[in-house]
Design a protein around this motif. Sequence first.
Motif, PDB file in Angstrom:
ATOM      1  N   VAL A 150      89.446 -46.612  23.824  1.00  0.00           N
ATOM      2  CA  VAL A 150      88.205 -45.926  23.771  1.00  0.00           C
ATOM      3  C   VAL A 150      87.447 -47.102  23.360  1.00  0.00           C
ATOM      4  CG1 VAL A 150      86.722 -44.390  22.361  1.00  0.00           C
ATOM      5  CG2 VAL A 150      88.897 -43.617  23.453  1.00  0.00           C
ATOM      6  N   ASP A 151      87.743 -47.645  22.333  1.00  0.00           N
ATOM      7  CA  ASP A 151      87.031 -48.831  21.706  1.00  0.00           C
ATOM      8  C   ASP A 151      86.859 -50.090  22.696  1.00  0.00           C
ATOM      9  OD1 ASP A 151      87.189 -48.578  18.473  1.00  0.00           O
ATOM     10  OD2 ASP A 151      88.758 -47.831  19.327  1.00  0.00           O
ATOM     11  N   GLY A 186     102.874 -26.304  16.159  1.00  0.00           N
ATOM     12  CA  GLY A 186     102.978 -27.262  17.315  1.00  0.00           C
ATOM     13  C   GLY A 186     101.975 -28.377  17.698  1.00  0.00           C
ATOM     14  N   GLU A 187     100.872 -28.380  16.864  1.00  0.00           N
ATOM     15  CA  GLU A 187      99.904 -29.301  17.003  1.00  0.00           C
ATOM     16  C   GLU A 187      99.951 -30.467  15.911  1.00  0.00           C
ATOM     17  OE1 GLU A 187      95.868 -27.979  16.853  1.00  0.00           O
ATOM     18  OE2 GLU A 187      95.994 -27.119  18.762  1.00  0.00           O
ATOM     19  N   SER A 188      99.757 -31.750  16.376  1.00  0.00           N
ATOM     20  CA  SER A 188     100.146 -33.235  15.758  1.00  0.00           C
ATOM     21  C   SER A 188      99.206 -34.109  16.291  1.00  0.00           C
ATOM     22  CB  SER A 188     101.546 -33.223  15.856  1.00  0.00           C
ATOM     23  OG  SER A 188     101.502 -33.744  17.103  1.00  0.00           O
ATOM     24  N   GLY A 189      98.993 -34.964  15.565  1.00  0.00           N
ATOM     25  CA  GLY A 189      98.306 -36.356  15.921  1.00  0.00           C
ATOM     26  C   GLY A 189      96.688 -36.161  15.914  1.00  0.00           C
ATOM     27  N   HIS A 190      96.122 -37.053  16.618  1.00  0.00           N
ATOM     28  CA  HIS A 190      94.601 -37.014  16.743  1.00  0.00           C
ATOM     29  C   HIS A 190      94.135 -37.366  17.903  1.00  0.00           C
ATOM     30  CE1 HIS A 190      95.703 -41.245  15.963  1.00  0.00           C
ATOM     31  NE2 HIS A 190      94.655 -41.478  16.554  1.00  0.00           N
ATOM     32  N   VAL A 191      92.819 -37.176  18.241  1.00  0.00           N
ATOM     33  CA  VAL A 191      92.166 -37.741  19.599  1.00  0.00           C
ATOM     34  C   VAL A 191      91.137 -38.686  19.288  1.00  0.00           C
ATOM     35  CG1 VAL A 191      90.604 -37.026  21.373  1.00  0.00           C
ATOM     36  CG2 VAL A 191      92.457 -35.521  20.968  1.00  0.00           C
ATOM     37  N   ARG A 192      91.004 -39.775  19.936  1.00  0.00           N
ATOM     38  CA  ARG A 192      89.852 -40.747  19.516  1.00  0.00           C
ATOM     39  C   ARG A 192      88.957 -40.405  20.758  1.00  0.00           C
ATOM     40  NH1 ARG A 192      89.004 -44.300  15.987  1.00  0.00           N
ATOM     41  NH2 ARG A 192      87.757 -46.237  16.314  1.00  0.00           N
ATOM     42  N   TYR A 193      87.607 -40.498  20.259  1.00  0.00           N
ATOM     43  CA  TYR A 193      86.647 -40.432  21.485  1.00  0.00           C
ATOM     44  C   TYR A 193      85.356 -41.094  21.062  1.00  0.00           C
ATOM     45  CZ  TYR A 193      83.231 -37.310  19.341  1.00  0.00           C
ATOM     46  OH  TYR A 193      82.270 -36.983  18.442  1.00  0.00           O
ATOM     47  N   SER A 194      84.469 -41.411  22.297  1.00  0.00           N
ATOM     48  CA  SER A 194      83.193 -41.657  22.022  1.00  0.00           C
ATOM     49  C   SER A 194      82.382 -41.422  23.084  1.00  0.00           C
ATOM     50  CB  SER A 194      83.062 -43.450  21.952  1.00  0.00           C
ATOM     51  OG  SER A 194      83.245 -43.863  23.416  1.00  0.00           O
ATOM     52  N   ILE A 195      80.925 -41.356  23.150  1.00  0.00           N
ATOM     53  CA  ILE A 195      80.124 -40.786  24.271  1.00  0.00           C
ATOM     54  C   ILE A 195      79.165 -41.979  24.668  1.00  0.00           C
ATOM     55  CG2 ILE A 195      78.468 -38.940  25.006  1.00  0.00           C
ATOM     56  CD1 ILE A 195      79.605 -37.044  22.795  1.00  0.00           C
ATOM     57  N   VAL A 196      79.219 -42.107  25.856  1.00  0.00           N
ATOM     58  CA  VAL A 196      78.406 -43.374  26.134  1.00  0.00           C
ATOM     59  C   VAL A 196      77.355 -42.857  27.389  1.00  0.00           C
ATOM     60  CG1 VAL A 196      80.020 -44.991  25.412  1.00  0.00           C
ATOM     61  CG2 VAL A 196      79.845 -44.396  27.705  1.00  0.00           C
ATOM     62  N   ARG A 197      76.059 -43.669  27.440  1.00  0.00           N
ATOM     63  CA  ARG A 197      75.263 -43.138  28.496  1.00  0.00           C
ATOM     64  C   ARG A 197      75.520 -44.054  29.860  1.00  0.00           C
ATOM     65  NH1 ARG A 197      71.024 -40.291  28.796  1.00  0.00           N
ATOM     66  NH2 ARG A 197      70.825 -40.051  26.381  1.00  0.00           N
ATOM     67  N   SER A 198      75.574 -43.342  30.748  1.00  0.00           N
ATOM     68  CA  SER A 198      75.591 -44.088  32.211  1.00  0.00           C
ATOM     69  C   SER A 198      74.308 -44.585  32.272  1.00  0.00           C
ATOM     70  CB  SER A 198      75.988 -43.134  33.310  1.00  0.00           C
ATOM     71  OG  SER A 198      75.836 -43.625  34.584  1.00  0.00           O
ATOM     72  N   CYS A 199      74.211 -45.524  33.565  1.00  0.00           N
ATOM     73  CA  CYS A 199      73.044 -45.930  33.920  1.00  0.00           C
ATOM     74  C   CYS A 199      72.369 -45.453  35.092  1.00  0.00           C
ATOM     75  CB  CYS A 199      73.024 -47.332  34.364  1.00  0.00           C
ATOM     76  SG  CYS A 199      74.324 -47.775  35.973  1.00  0.00           S
ATOM     77  N   CYS A 200      72.891 -44.018  35.280  1.00  0.00           N
ATOM     78  CA  CYS A 200      72.336 -43.087  36.400  1.00  0.00           C
ATOM     79  C   CYS A 200      71.520 -41.797  35.656  1.00  0.00           C
ATOM     80  CB  CYS A 200      73.307 -42.631  37.373  1.00  0.00           C
ATOM     81  SG  CYS A 200      72.882 -41.501  38.520  1.00  0.00           S
ATOM     82  N   GLY A 201      70.286 -42.045  35.522  1.00  0.00           N
ATOM     83  CA  GLY A 201      69.650 -40.810  35.213  1.00  0.00           C
ATOM     84  C   GLY A 201      70.153 -40.107  33.670  1.00  0.00           C
ATOM     85  N   ASN A 202      70.389 -39.098  33.887  1.00  0.00           N
ATOM     86  CA  ASN A 202      70.816 -38.150  32.243  1.00  0.00           C
ATOM     87  C   ASN A 202      72.199 -38.270  32.468  1.00  0.00           C
ATOM     88  OD1 ASN A 202      71.308 -36.432  34.413  1.00  0.00           O
ATOM     89  ND2 ASN A 202      70.819 -34.715  32.977  1.00  0.00           N
ATOM     90  N   VAL A 203      73.156 -38.868  33.121  1.00  0.00           N
ATOM     91  CA  VAL A 203      74.611 -38.882  33.118  1.00  0.00           C
ATOM     92  C   VAL A 203      75.285 -39.547  31.963  1.00  0.00           C
ATOM     93  CG1 VAL A 203      76.795 -39.326  34.470  1.00  0.00           C
ATOM     94  CG2 VAL A 203      74.729 -38.608  35.492  1.00  0.00           C
ATOM     95  N   VAL A 204      76.179 -38.814  31.223  1.00  0.00           N
ATOM     96  CA  VAL A 204      76.785 -39.560  30.110  1.00  0.00           C
ATOM     97  C   VAL A 204      78.240 -39.448  30.452  1.00  0.00           C
ATOM     98  CG1 VAL A 204      75.096 -38.861  28.511  1.00  0.00           C
ATOM     99  CG2 VAL A 204      76.999 -37.430  28.629  1.00  0.00           C
TER     100      VAL A 204
END
Length: 513
Positions: A150-151, A186-204
């Motif tokens: 992700v980074d 049964g759940e474990s661990g973690h999720v890594r995430y980010s949110i970025v903006r595309s260069c196409c209109g409102n698409v992220v």
Amino acid sequence: MKSYCFIRWTCPLPAPPRHPAVLNLASAMSCSVLHHVEVCVKDEKIVNLLCRGFGFAPFAYRLTPGASKLALRSGDSIFVAVKRRKLDPNNCESISHGLLVDKDDEGHNNEDDECPPDEGGEHWTVFCCEGESGHAVDSVFNVALVVKDVDAVTQRVRSRGGQVLREPTDLPARSRSRGRGSRRKGESGHVRYSIVRSCCGNVVHTLIDKSNYGGFFLPGFEPIGHHQGAKKPNSVLDRVISDFTRPNSLSSSSSSSAEYTNLWNLENQSINQSSSLPLSTHIDHVTYVCEIGQSKELLAWYEFCFGMKRFLTNRKESEEEGFVLSDNIGLRLKVMEYWKCAETGLASPQEGNEDDSSLKLVIAEPLPEVSNSHVDKFLKSHGGPGVQHIGLHTPTMVTTVDFMARNGVVFRKAPPTYYEEGIKLDEIIAAGHSDELKLFQDLGILLDTEADVFTEEELDKDKKSYLLQVFTGPVFDEDTFFLEVIQRRGARGFGAGNITALARSIMLHNQRQ
């Protein structure tokens, strides 16, 4: 043209040259690229359409002070409907990251996190009209991607001038409805995430790394089945259902028992009517519409940021110009994708592989000489570039479309002349569908045996390579987004031959009128 709140910026060209110091995108992107797509709505229309008409089943939900979310699934296709909420800030402490929060004897939250003050503090929350207080236009806007790093991918977007809406963050796998720090079994661990903006209109793009996660869907989402039969008043699920069953609902009031049951009816109907085989197995492609002259920028941006590659789908297509459909159509098509085998460069799929699920992005660009094309109309109605349609793959075209039509899905129909000799009749017969000609016409199914660039090398000369497709009418009140149902029988294109054939058939039909 309508004016909406989409943020626009231009991707600088040319792309920086590749050299050994540049990140190897093959090590940053995942092999299973597409996670889900998000659609920002003001009412329940698309939820009803996907469940009742397309056989999707609701399987997860999430509620925050700013948004209600409902996740729907068919096969590997996942849509997440998101709707803005306006809750009383004095009561928002009872909701934390999508689940009810237990209170202690003094009425305080048994949680480590405080109530987020706005959408900027809510995990996973982003809207199609970022920064605005109200909903402007229904839009499919978030194409969520699974990545290995992700980074690294976030930094590439930033270095390209892209806006990072959420910095890389780790979310642990824990059930916040069960007290501090506890997890579902049964759940474990973690999720890594980010949110970025595309260069196409409102698409992220939400960038997701689940390699260290052993839990349900995404942290903060609750499985709907977990609450089945537990009809608690004022529960979080009740509130989510209320938001997606009552148009323009922006209050925190709970839903009625009838509204609660309505969602279970949708779920049960989806499962029962689609039997063991999902109507759609996966998302075949996502199509963007861009402004005139922007397709080159888009291709360069996605190649640099995500390692996607351009590929030609038709022998008449050129590397520089794409596939151009002029006359009264006024359309330029270019396609790119990220292959599972991207480490060794672009490669063609195995022969006749209908289960290919690599991420394909189609860029539709209007031509300047045609002023009223369907892509022009999209730009005006949508208020700028964005996602125009999504293709859902089905292994059983006639059965699937017949089911959908009987359950209220409205498909666009070609004029009768499309199925006549000299336009498409010969292709339909050669592909072995002469017995289904009447069905094709009644259901609006189109067939295309366009000159696929891979056909001669990969398929037996006696085997016809073609695709079947059909398109819905507009899904929203505005004439913007629609859905496509597609079945590939060896073909790798996107029905460019059908665009020309439809135009010819419409002209012929009008002449006869």
